[in-house]
Design an enzyme around this catalytic site. Sequence first.
Site, PDB file in Angstrom:
ATOM      1  CB  ILE A  68      -0.931   0.016   1.220  1.00 56.75           C
ATOM      2  CG1 ILE A  68      -1.821  -1.235   1.191  1.00 56.75           C
ATOM      3  CG2 ILE A  68      -1.784   1.275   1.248  1.00 56.75           C
ATOM      4  CD1 ILE A  68      -2.597  -1.450   2.465  1.00 56.75           C
ATOM      5  CB  CYS A  69       1.523   3.718  -2.566  1.00 53.72           C
ATOM      6  SG  CYS A  69       2.547   5.169  -2.862  1.00 53.72           S
ATOM      7  CG  MET A  70      -1.808   4.784   2.002  1.00 56.60           C
ATOM      8  SD  MET A  70      -3.056   3.986   3.057  1.00 56.60           S
ATOM      9  CE  MET A  70      -3.181   5.160   4.396  1.00 56.60           C
TER      10      MET A  70
END
EC number: 2.3.2.23
Length: 272
Positions: A198-200
Amino acid sequence: MATLLRKIGLIRLHDRDTEDPKHHQGSLKGTKGNQKNNTKHCNTSNETNILSTPEIKAKKFDHPVKDKPPVKDKQQGKDTKEKQQSSKSSSSIPSLAPHRQHCTQVRTRRLMKELQEIRRLGDNFITVELMDDNLFEWNVKLHQVDKDSALWQDMKETNTEFILLNVTFPDNFPFSPPFMRVLTPRLENGYVLDGGAICMELLTPRGWSSAYTVEAVMRQFAASLVKGQGRICRKAGKSKKAFSRKEAEATFKSLVKTHEKYGWVSPPVSDG
């Protein structure tokens, strides 16, 4: 002739004085000056005799021992020093245990509190199951996303009741972020990358805050899915391929390096 006899007599007298100690001592007692010389000579002789006795010899040779200890004593001293150093090093190792124990207690209390708060949620936004009864690894079910989004329509059409995520909490949580990845279904876009990573930014040490709760993280993730136009993958073959943790970890590590160089973009919760 008389001269020869006198020479012979002198020789005999000389022999008696030098070869016969008793005669020598008797001749010395004859004069007062000789008594003094004899007394001095005896004192010197007595000192020599005393130092030559076995007991005093032993004492005399014992003095250098204090200055130069034997090899055995040096070895013992070396062994003692090594034992002291080892004891110091060993005593420094257990000093880490209280710190580690404190971190475990903090993490445990925080996660127990998080579980209680999630169970109190009335909107059924997320539910949590512990992996093998492990408090430090959760399977989180995300039941809701924006109902006006294409992802929500995909969930309804494919009878997908929830998006399943795996969340692992490190030893120093909540001071470090958890590692979070998607398990099922296989998603496209929505800031979900290879392996389910997850790109956060808030999931990185740079963007993380100990004030963030699991619920807040999941709401941010739901907003990211919608903002990134996430969809359920329906391609034949690819949709059945499961995400892997190893691939997710490698992808996450790579994207963190990329975004630390070029910056991050996180959608607001209102967009979800």
